[in-house]
Structures are given as structure tokens and as C-alpha cells.
Scaffold this motif. Structure first.
Motif, PDB file in Angstrom:
ATOM      1  N   ILE A   6       8.270  52.940   6.022  1.00  0.00           N
ATOM      2  CA  ILE A   6       6.970  52.343   6.326  1.00  0.00           C
ATOM      3  C   ILE A   6       5.965  52.713   5.238  1.00  0.00           C
ATOM      4  O   ILE A   6       5.271  51.844   4.706  1.00  0.00           O
ATOM      5  N   PHE A   7       5.933  54.009   4.886  1.00  0.00           N
ATOM      6  CA  PHE A   7       4.945  54.430   3.894  1.00  0.00           C
ATOM      7  C   PHE A   7       5.257  53.850   2.512  1.00  0.00           C
ATOM      8  O   PHE A   7       4.347  53.432   1.786  1.00  0.00           O
ATOM      9  N   SER A   8       6.548  53.809   2.140  1.00  0.00           N
ATOM     10  CA  SER A   8       6.850  53.245   0.814  1.00  0.00           C
ATOM     11  C   SER A   8       6.562  51.749   0.800  1.00  0.00           C
ATOM     12  O   SER A   8       6.110  51.207  -0.207  1.00  0.00           O
ATOM     13  N   GLY A   9       6.787  51.089   1.902  1.00  0.00           N
ATOM     14  CA  GLY A   9       6.437  49.673   2.001  1.00  0.00           C
ATOM     15  C   GLY A   9       4.953  49.455   1.863  1.00  0.00           C
ATOM     16  O   GLY A   9       4.502  48.528   1.193  1.00  0.00           O
ATOM     17  N   LEU A  10       4.193  50.344   2.502  1.00  0.00           N
ATOM     18  CA  LEU A  10       2.733  50.231   2.448  1.00  0.00           C
ATOM     19  C   LEU A  10       2.232  50.424   1.024  1.00  0.00           C
ATOM     20  O   LEU A  10       1.391  49.670   0.539  1.00  0.00           O
TER      21      LEU A  10
END
Lengths: 396, 236
Positions: free
Chosen positions: B174-178
Motif C-alpha cells: 500500500i505504501f509503495s503504491g502510494l
């Protein structure tokens, strides 16, 4: 009825027991009570009279402040509380069957604590269910929620019986039931008790219930025993106005013409032996101004008849024994005689009536004076009860 | 970016990275289970202790409430000073975060057992420990499991934040996608996390029903081949 039973020591004995709560309330105040083995005693009284506290001190759910309580010959304070409770059956008002346990498991709570084998517990549950008229195969695995109120409390009683304790405590066990199941369970308890002869201490606030089930009733007030006696004694001879009021007008006036005559029995004061001569008896009668005398066989106490003054005089003139002058047609048998018979016989002829048991033995006599005294008691009881009732009406 | 292409991108990403997604899902579940496991191991006994020491209860539950109220990300941030970064920190934070429902439900569950049962049990000669194990605990179990269920779902949700302080789990995706503005990666982390939470919720709901006293009796009755009899409530 209970005189020949083994006296104290074997049942539950309270000696000078006090229970004072930290806030200073005297729940129980120098209470003395001797409950015999095999006896069902009801503790009854207005709320706050200490009846439940008294009960809970027996299995140490409450600890007495002073005094001693002996159960089965052992002082409760010197026995281990947990072990003591497992030896004493306990039935509570809220029923409190454990909802997560089946009927059989509920019955076997105490046996399980005592470490019985599974097979023994199963057998015991089935046996008890059968005794209560509940088919084991249908009820064994039921949940308390799947039972009616009456069935639940029946299981509650079975649970108290499971480990076969000699002493059972019941804290208003039928109080939460509807009147019909209550009466059914009361009757079941009475017939159960006839066979099992447990020592049962039964707390109730319902006088009718106490009268129906008890061997003796103890009326408590302010932590003391106000009066203790058989239901009949309490009803016929209430000790004071408090008890009279507590028992209630209707129950006192329930004195019906069909009541037993047992409460009216008096010592026969004029008795002669059959061997006496008529003239000797006559002399005694004239000396004491008696109109009649009962002749009783001195060996077995069998009533032979009543001799009236006129006939004794005639027998004496003829120089015969007193036996010659007897008449036997005026008598009552205790088992079937009722107050109506007494009243009719005394109205017919105002001399005392002999009362016999089934073996023809003379138990006592009934006099018109005794009947009048009883009637006076009733009337006074009614009047005080009615006066109290009117006072209550007035304040409303 | 059109809807269709997002789906395409997502499918392609999952196709290439399914092993990593699976591994992260496993890690996510493990972190959550360890955290809830510790919570249960600590808070159930603590809750029971509090029912016996009523005076301490408001303070302890109040403290758990404070942890609960602190925003989860902030709590993780604070804990960096104590434990540094990594999964240990994350698990510790999740534990603090999950305390309240378990503690509260254990406490109220046991206290909610009617006094009459406890009194009857004591009157029949159960020791305090036996009353706890044979009466209070079984009756409080459905409430207790409900608390664990809430804690579990919360923890699975909050565990996505663990990667923010250097922990593992689906939060990584989720964080890397963000940060790379790639929605398909966000979805690749968010969807498994959601499914995980829903699955845990469903499972624990079943457990809650299983521990219901009446369910136990029905099982017993069924085992003894008399289900029909027990179903019909013939309370005559």
C-alpha cells in the motif's frame, strides 16, 4: 409426632448465635434453634427477620459473629467451608441452574466436585430424574432453557439431593414459581421427604407453604425465634399478637367444624380402676363433687366406660363393683372425630367426652370449658387481626 | 487512467508478483496473530484479576482506553523511541492498541455472570478457582470471544501501518503504491488486507456462536442422537 426421634446433636443446632454486620445491623440476635435429624423446619418471618442469614450461616455463606452452629455433631466453624458445603444440599430461589450445562451435568455438580466416576454420575442423574418423574432419555441432555419453571426447580431440588447429603438448605425455593407449580412442588417435596427423611431447613415467606410442608415452623422476628412449633400448634396457640397477626386472620379463623379435635384434649381428672368397688368410687365422686368418672384398665390404659353418679350410687347400694355401672355409648375416636361432633355432643349433654385411639386407649377428655376457651382465642385473634387490618385501611 | 486499464494493470501486477503478495499476506497475518495472541495472553488474565480487584479496574481500563484513543500511526511513531523500528515495534504497538476490547470484554463478561450462579456455585462447595473455571469463564466466553473478534479485525486493519515504521505486511504494498502513485499496487495490498479482516471476522463470529452455551448442549444432544427432541421446546 417428633418426640421419639433422636434428640439434638444429629441435626442442626444453633446456640446463642449472633450475626452483626459491619454497619451495626443485628441480622441475627442470640438465636437458639434445635432442628432434629430428619425434620423439615421452615424459617418464616417478615423481611429483615434474619431467616436467610440464619440459613446461610449453616453452610458458612455467612459467618456468625458469635455463638455456635453444629451440623451433624460438628461445629461448622471448625470444618472446612468447601467440604462442609459439599456435604450440605443447597437450593436457591433463583433456581440458578447453570445455563451452559445440561440437566444431567447440573444435577451432578456436587458429585463431580467430589470426584465421582462418569458412570456413577450418569446412573445417579438417571435415578434422580426417574424419581422426579422426568424420563431420563428425554431430559438428560436438555438445557435449563428448554424446561418450564417447575421442571427447572425440580432439577434444582435433584441437584441438592445428588450427593445424598443428610442436611438440605432451601432458600425460598418455590418463591418464583406460579401458584400451580408451586403447589405441585410442595406436594412432591412432602412425599419425597416421607421417603428420604432428610434434615431440611426451608426459608419461606409464605405461611400457607410453611403450614403445608413443615414438621415444625420457626417464626423469626428481629433475628430471634419468636415461636417454634408444629403447624397445628402455631395455628391454635399463637404465642403473641405479632404471631397472630403474622399468621393472619384467615388462617386463624380457618378453624372449621371439620378440624381435628386433637388440640382440645385435656387430662382426664376423674379416673377409676375396674377393680374398685362402687361404694369406694362413689365416696370419691361425692367428695370431689363429680357427676361422672372414667373407668380405665390401669395396665394398658384401655377405656372401659364412663360411670355416671346416679348409676354408681345404685351399684353401690347393691354392693356391686363399679364395672356394673358403666355406659360406653358416649365417646369419640381421635382419628375421625371433628369439632362439629364435639359441639353437638356437648350441646346434647354437657359432660366431658372421652377421646380414644384406635386401640381403645383413653387419650384424654374434651370439656365444654375447653371448647369455649378455644372459641374465645379465635375470636380474640380475629378481632386483633381485623383491628390491624382496619388501621391499614385507614392510613391508605 | 481508465477503469479498464486499472483492472488490466492490477491483473498484470498480481500475475507477476503473486508470490510476494502471498508472502506479505502471510507476514501480515502472522504479525496480527502474534499481536492478538499476546493481547489475549495478557488481557484475559488481567481482566479476570480486575473482577477480583474492582478498585483497580477503572485505572487499568482507563489506561487501555488511552492507548486505544491515541491515533494508531502516532502510537507507532511514539514507540520508535522505545523499541526502534521493525516488526517488534509494530507488534508492541498493535498489542497496546488491541488491549481495550479484550480487557473490557473479559471484565464485563465475567462480571455480567449473574450473582445467583456464583452464589449457588459457592453454596454447593466450589472453590473460587472452580467457580471461575466451571461457571464464570464458560458463561463469559461468548462476550470474551466478541472482544477478541473486535481486536482481531482492528489489528489486521492497523497492521497495514506497520510498514510505516519499518515493519512488514501488506502495508508495504500500500505504501509503495502510494509513493509511486500506482493504484494497482495499492489495490494489491488493500484487497488481501480487506479479505483477511473479513475472513477473521467471519471465523471469530463462528467461534462466538460455537461457544454459546446452548450451541454446546445442541452438539451434545446431537451426539447422543436426539436432536429432534431437543429442538422442540416442550416446556410443559
Amino acid at each position: 409426632m417428633s418426640t421419639e426421634r433422636i434428640a439434638s446433636g444429629d441435626g442442626v443446632v444453633f446456640t446463642d448465635v449472633c450475626k452483626i454486620y459491619p454497619d451495626g445491623t443485628r441480622a441475627v440476635d442470640m438465636l437458639n434453634l434445635d432442628i432434629r435429624r430428619g425434620e423439615l423446619v421452615s424459617l418464616i418471618g417478615p423481611s429483615g427477620c434474619g431467616k436467610t442469614t440464619t440459613l446461610k450461616m449453616i453452610n458458612r455463606l455467612e459467618e456468625p459473629t458469635s455463638g455456635s452452629i453444629v451440623v451433624g455433631g460438628e461445629d461448622v466453624r471448625s470444618s472446612d467451608a468447601v467440604a462442609l458445603r459439599r456435604r450440605i444440599g443447597y437450593v436457591v430461589q433463583e433456581i440458578a441452574l447453570f445455563p451452559h450445562l445440561t440437566v444431567a451435568e447440573n444435577i451432578n455438580v456436587v458429585p463431580e466436585l467430589l470426584g465421582w466416576s462418569a458412570a456413577k454420575m450418569r446412573g445417579r442423574a438417571d435415578e434422580l430424574l426417574e424419581m422426579a418423574g422426568l424420563a431420563p432419555e428425554r431430559y438428560r441432555y436438555r438445557l435449563p432453557d428448554q424446561l418450564s419453571g417447575g421442571q427447572k426447580q425440580r432439577i434444582g431440588v435433584l441437584r441438592a439431593l445428588a450427593a445424598d447429603p443428610q442436611v438440605i438448605l432451601m432458600d425460598e425455593p418455590f418463591g418464583a414459581l406460579d401458584p400451580i407449580s408451586r403447589e405441585t412442588l410442595q406436594n412432591e417435596l412432602v412425599s419425597l421427604q416421607k421417603n428420604l427423611r432428610k434434615t431440611i431447613v426451608f426459608v419461606t415467606h409464605d405461611m400457607d407453604e410453611a403450614i403445608r410442608i413443615s414438621d415444625r415452623i420457626a417464626i423469626l422476628r428481629k433475628g430471634r425465634v419468636e415461636q417454634i412449633g408444629t403447624p397445628e400448634e402455631i395455628q391454635t396457640a399463637p404465642g403473641n399478637d405479632f404471631i397472630r397477626n403474622f399468621i393472619g386472620e384467615d388462617r386463624l379463623s380457618q378453624m372449621s367444624p371439620d378440624d381435628s379435635v386433637g388440640m382440645l384434649l385435656e387430662e382426664p381428672w376423674a379416673v377409676a380402676a375396674p377393680s374398685e368397688s362402687a361404694s369406694a368410687v362413689l365416696e370419691r365422686m361425692e367428695e370431689n363433687d363429680r357427676e361422672f368418672i372414667h373407668v380405665v384398665d390401669p395396665k394398658r390404659g384401655v377405656w372401659l366406660g364412663a360411670a355416671l353418679l346416679g348409676r354408681v350410687r345404685r351399684a353401690a347400694v347393691a354392693g356391686k363393683s363399679v364395672v356394673e355401672s358403666l355406659s360406653r355409648d358416649r365417646k369419640l375416636y381421635l382419628e375421625d372425630a371433628v369439632l362439629r361432633d364435639v359441639a353437638e355432643m356437648l350441646a346434647d349433654r354437657d359432660i366431658s367426652i372421652p377421646v380414644l385411639d384406635s386401640g381403645e386407649r383413653l387419650l384424654g377428655v374434651i370439656t365444654s370449658a375447653g371448647l369455649a376457651r378455644l372459641a374465645m382465642n379465635r375470636l380474640r385473634g380475629n378481632r386483633t387481626a381485623r383491628a390491624a387490618g382496619e388501621k391499614k385501611e385507614g392510613t391508605r | 487512467m481508465s477503469q479498464k486499464s486499472l483492472v488490466d494493470l492490477f491483473i498484470t501486477f498480481v500475475g507477476r508478483n503473486w508470490q510476494r503478495i502471498l508472502w506479505l499476506t502471510g507476514e501480515h497475518l502472522l504479525i496480527s496473530l502474534i499481536a492478538v495472541g499476546i493481547t489475549v495472553a495478557v488481557c484475559v488474565p488481567l481482566g479476570i484479576y480486575l473482577t477480583r480487584n474492582e478498585r483497580a479496574a477503572p485505572y487499568v481500563i482507563g489506561l487501555a482506553n488511552v492507548f486505544q484513543t491515541v491515533p494508531s500511526l502516532a502510537l507507532l511513531g511514539f514507540l520508535i523511541f522505545v523499541l526502534g523500528i521493525g516488526n517488534d515495534n509494530a507488534i508492541c504497538a498493535l498489542f497496546l492498541y488491541a488491549m481495550l476490547p479484550v480487557l473490557q470484554n473479559t471484565y464485563t463478561g465475567i462480571r455480567g455472570v449473574p450473582k445467583s450462579y456464583v452464589q449457588a456455585a459457592r453454596g454447593m462447595g466450589m472453590t473460587d478457582f472452580q467457580i471461575l473455571m466451571k461457571v464464570q469463564f464458560p458463561l463469559a466466553l461468548p462476550v470474551l470471544v466478541a472482544g477478541i473478534r473486535v481486536a482481531m479485525v482492528w489489528t489486521i486493519g492497523t497492521a497495514t501501518l506497520a510498514s510505516a515504521i519499518g515493519g512488514g505486511g501488506l502495508g508495504r504494498l500500500i505504501f509503495s503504491g502510494l509513493s509511486s502513485i500506482r493504484n494497482e499496487i495499492i489495490l494489491a495490498g488493500a484487497i488481501p488486507a480487506t479479505l483477511l479482516a473479513l475472513a477473521a471476522d467471519w471465523l471469530l463470529k463462528r467461534a462466538q456462536e460455537y461457544f454459546n452455551p446452548s450451541a454446546r448442549a445442541k452438539r451434545l444432544a446431537k451426539r447422543h442422537g436426539m436432536s429432534a427432541e431437543t429442538e422442540s421446546n416442550s416446556a410443559a
